[in-house]
Scaffold this motif. Structure first.
Motif, short mmCIF file in Angstrom:
data_model
loop_
_atom_site.label_atom_id
_atom_site.label_comp_id
_atom_site.label_asym_id
_atom_site.label_seq_id
_atom_site.Cartn_x
_atom_site.Cartn_y
_atom_site.Cartn_z
N VAL A 176 56.12 -76.55 -18.47
CA VAL A 176 55.33 -76.99 -19.61
C VAL A 176 55.60 -76.02 -20.76
O VAL A 176 55.55 -74.80 -20.56
N ASN A 177 55.91 -76.54 -21.92
CA ASN A 177 56.14 -75.68 -23.07
C ASN A 177 54.99 -74.68 -23.20
O ASN A 177 53.83 -75.08 -23.28
N PRO A 178 55.28 -73.36 -23.21
CA PRO A 178 54.20 -72.35 -23.20
C PRO A 178 53.17 -72.50 -24.31
O PRO A 178 51.97 -72.35 -24.07
N PHE A 179 53.60 -72.81 -25.53
CA PHE A 179 52.64 -72.99 -26.62
C PHE A 179 51.72 -74.18 -26.37
O PHE A 179 50.55 -74.18 -26.77
N ASP A 180 52.25 -75.20 -25.68
CA ASP A 180 51.43 -76.37 -25.37
C ASP A 180 50.34 -76.04 -24.36
O ASP A 180 49.26 -76.64 -24.37
N LYS A 181 50.61 -75.09 -23.48
CA LYS A 181 49.57 -74.67 -22.53
C LYS A 181 48.42 -73.97 -23.26
O LYS A 181 47.26 -74.10 -22.88
N ASN A 182 48.75 -73.23 -24.33
CA ASN A 182 47.69 -72.66 -25.16
C ASN A 182 46.88 -73.77 -25.82
O ASN A 182 45.65 -73.66 -25.95
N ALA A 183 47.56 -74.84 -26.22
CA ALA A 183 46.87 -75.97 -26.83
C ALA A 183 45.95 -76.66 -25.83
O ALA A 183 44.82 -77.06 -26.17
N VAL A 184 46.39 -76.80 -24.58
CA VAL A 184 45.55 -77.39 -23.54
C VAL A 184 44.31 -76.53 -23.32
O VAL A 184 43.19 -77.04 -23.21
N GLU A 185 44.51 -75.21 -23.28
CA GLU A 185 43.37 -74.31 -23.10
C GLU A 185 42.37 -74.44 -24.24
O GLU A 185 41.15 -74.46 -24.02
N ALA A 186 42.86 -74.55 -25.47
CA ALA A 186 41.98 -74.71 -26.63
C ALA A 186 41.16 -75.99 -26.49
O ALA A 186 39.95 -76.01 -26.78
N ALA A 187 41.81 -77.06 -26.07
CA ALA A 187 41.12 -78.34 -25.90
C ALA A 187 40.06 -78.26 -24.81
O ALA A 187 38.94 -78.77 -24.96
N LEU A 188 40.40 -77.61 -23.70
CA LEU A 188 39.44 -77.50 -22.58
C LEU A 188 38.22 -76.67 -22.97
O LEU A 188 37.09 -77.01 -22.62
N GLN A 189 38.44 -75.59 -23.70
CA GLN A 189 37.31 -74.77 -24.16
C GLN A 189 36.39 -75.56 -25.09
O GLN A 189 35.16 -75.44 -25.02
N ALA B 61 44.31 -85.00 -41.54
CA ALA B 61 44.50 -83.60 -41.93
C ALA B 61 45.19 -82.82 -40.83
O ALA B 61 45.17 -83.22 -39.65
N GLN B 62 45.80 -81.70 -41.19
CA GLN B 62 46.44 -80.83 -40.21
C GLN B 62 46.25 -79.38 -40.61
O GLN B 62 46.14 -79.05 -41.79
N VAL B 63 46.20 -78.52 -39.59
CA VAL B 63 46.16 -77.08 -39.80
C VAL B 63 47.13 -76.45 -38.81
O VAL B 63 47.07 -76.72 -37.61
N THR B 64 48.03 -75.60 -39.29
CA THR B 64 49.05 -74.98 -38.44
C THR B 64 48.70 -73.53 -38.12
O THR B 64 47.85 -72.93 -38.76
N TYR B 65 49.37 -72.98 -37.12
CA TYR B 65 49.24 -71.57 -36.71
C TYR B 65 47.78 -71.19 -36.44
O TYR B 65 47.29 -70.17 -36.91
N VAL B 66 47.11 -72.00 -35.66
CA VAL B 66 45.68 -71.79 -35.37
C VAL B 66 45.52 -70.82 -34.21
O VAL B 66 46.14 -70.99 -33.16
N SER B 67 44.68 -69.81 -34.41
CA SER B 67 44.40 -68.83 -33.37
C SER B 67 43.02 -69.02 -32.75
O SER B 67 42.76 -68.54 -31.64
N LYS B 68 42.13 -69.73 -33.47
CA LYS B 68 40.77 -69.95 -32.95
C LYS B 68 40.12 -71.06 -33.77
O LYS B 68 40.39 -71.19 -34.97
N MET B 69 39.25 -71.86 -33.12
CA MET B 69 38.55 -72.90 -33.88
C MET B 69 37.27 -73.30 -33.17
O MET B 69 37.08 -73.04 -31.98
N ASP B 70 36.38 -73.93 -33.93
CA ASP B 70 35.16 -74.51 -33.38
C ASP B 70 34.80 -75.72 -34.21
O ASP B 70 35.36 -75.94 -35.30
N LYS C 88 50.08 -68.63 -29.63
CA LYS C 88 49.65 -67.85 -28.48
C LYS C 88 48.63 -66.83 -28.96
O LYS C 88 48.90 -66.05 -29.85
N SER C 89 47.46 -66.84 -28.35
CA SER C 89 46.41 -65.90 -28.74
C SER C 89 45.57 -65.56 -27.53
O SER C 89 45.51 -66.32 -26.56
N ALA C 90 44.92 -64.40 -27.60
CA ALA C 90 44.05 -63.98 -26.49
C ALA C 90 42.90 -64.96 -26.30
O ALA C 90 42.40 -65.14 -25.19
N GLU C 91 42.51 -65.61 -27.37
CA GLU C 91 41.41 -66.58 -27.33
C GLU C 91 41.76 -67.77 -26.44
O GLU C 91 40.91 -68.33 -25.76
N TYR C 92 43.04 -68.15 -26.44
CA TYR C 92 43.46 -69.34 -25.70
C TYR C 92 44.51 -69.02 -24.65
O TYR C 92 45.50 -69.72 -24.49
#
Length: 262
Positions: A34-47, A139-148, A179-183
């Motif tokens: 799985v593309n590593p950055f996509d796994k960070n995206a999955v983690e963000a979605a799950l959180q 809308a789109q936002v790139t290079y996201v490290s954290k969101m709510d 890739k961020s510690a948050e995700y």
């Protein structure tokens, strides 16, 4: 809350080989991940789902074996998965790929947030997420490290060269995650893995997503790869070892003069 994550199955970059004739990656016999950055995206979605509720659907365009990547995401905790697979999609560049993904997302129905990884490690273009948002008109936002999310608004922390900026944007929105510690991606649980292995993943063709044949695959790809190659390996440098630093400097200068560098 309806959340979609776009993922890609990519060859392990430690095993990448290139066909010098066709200028394409040799995927046969190469392990896929799985593309590593996509796994960070999955983690963000799950959180986000764990905090606000909702459903996470992972979606990918690729050959039948891409189901393995989708099942890994299901094992992490995603609720559903869809594979877009059709020979008509073959040879797609980023524009044709994003068009197909957007068509599949429309078929899913109402979506509040779409997550993508920052880029894929095989192509490294970082274009598919932004182009998908454009196709969908959101809308789109790139290079996201954290969101709510608060009601119908997303508050996003975005990384850039000089630090971070905070952006508020109305839903629906597409965000590409770094890739961020948050995700940091979680490990799949044993129960999640067993459930994922039993999952039946639907496969949607070009007809299923009502894709225009002129906008997918090679026909819908305005860019073509003219040449791709591996850079030459670096030769071993010269090691200078003398009894003193002064002697080492003298030797270094001598070799630089011989090479006509100084």
């Amino acid at each position: 809350m309806e959340i979609v994550v776009c993922i890609k199955q990519v060859p392990d970059t430690t095993e990448v080989k290139i066909d010098p004739v066709t200028n394409t990656l040799i995927r046969q016999g190469v392990p896929s991940i799985v593309n590593p950055f996509d796994k960070n995206a999955v983690e963000a979605a799950l959180q986000l789902k764990e905090k606000h509720g909702g459903k996470v659907t992972v979606i990918s365009m690729g050959p039948p074996q891409a189901k393995d990547a989708l099942k890994e995401c299901l094992a992490m905790g995603a609720d559903a998965a869809v594979l877009i697979s059709d020979r008509a999609f073959g040879g797609a560049d980023t524009l044709a790929t994003s068009y197909a993904l957007a068509a599949a997302i429309r078929k899913l129905g109402k979506v509040d947030i779409i997550f993508c990884g920052k880029q894929a490690i095989d192509g490294d273009t970082g274009q598919v997420g932004s182009e998908t948002a454009e196709h969908l008109g959101i809308a789109q936002v790139t290079y996201v490290s954290k969101m709510d999310v608060d009601s119908d608004t997303a508050k996003v922390e975005r990384e850039h060269e000089e630090g971070y900026e905070i952006i508020e944007v109305k839903l629906p929105v597409l965000v590409s995650v770094i890739k961020s510690a948050e995700y940091e991606p979680r490990f799949p649980s044993v129960r999640g893995t067993m459930k994922a292995n039993r999952a039946e993943i639907p496969v949607w063709t070009a007809a299923d997503v009502q894709a225009d044949e002129e906008k997918i695959g090679l026909k819908g790809s305005p860019t073509k790869v003219s040449k791709i190659f591996s850079p030459p390996r670096r030769t071993q440098g010269v090691v200078i070892q003398k009894d003193s630093a002064q002697d080492s400097v003298v030797e270094l200068l001598q070799k630089l003069r011989e090479a006509k560098i100084v």
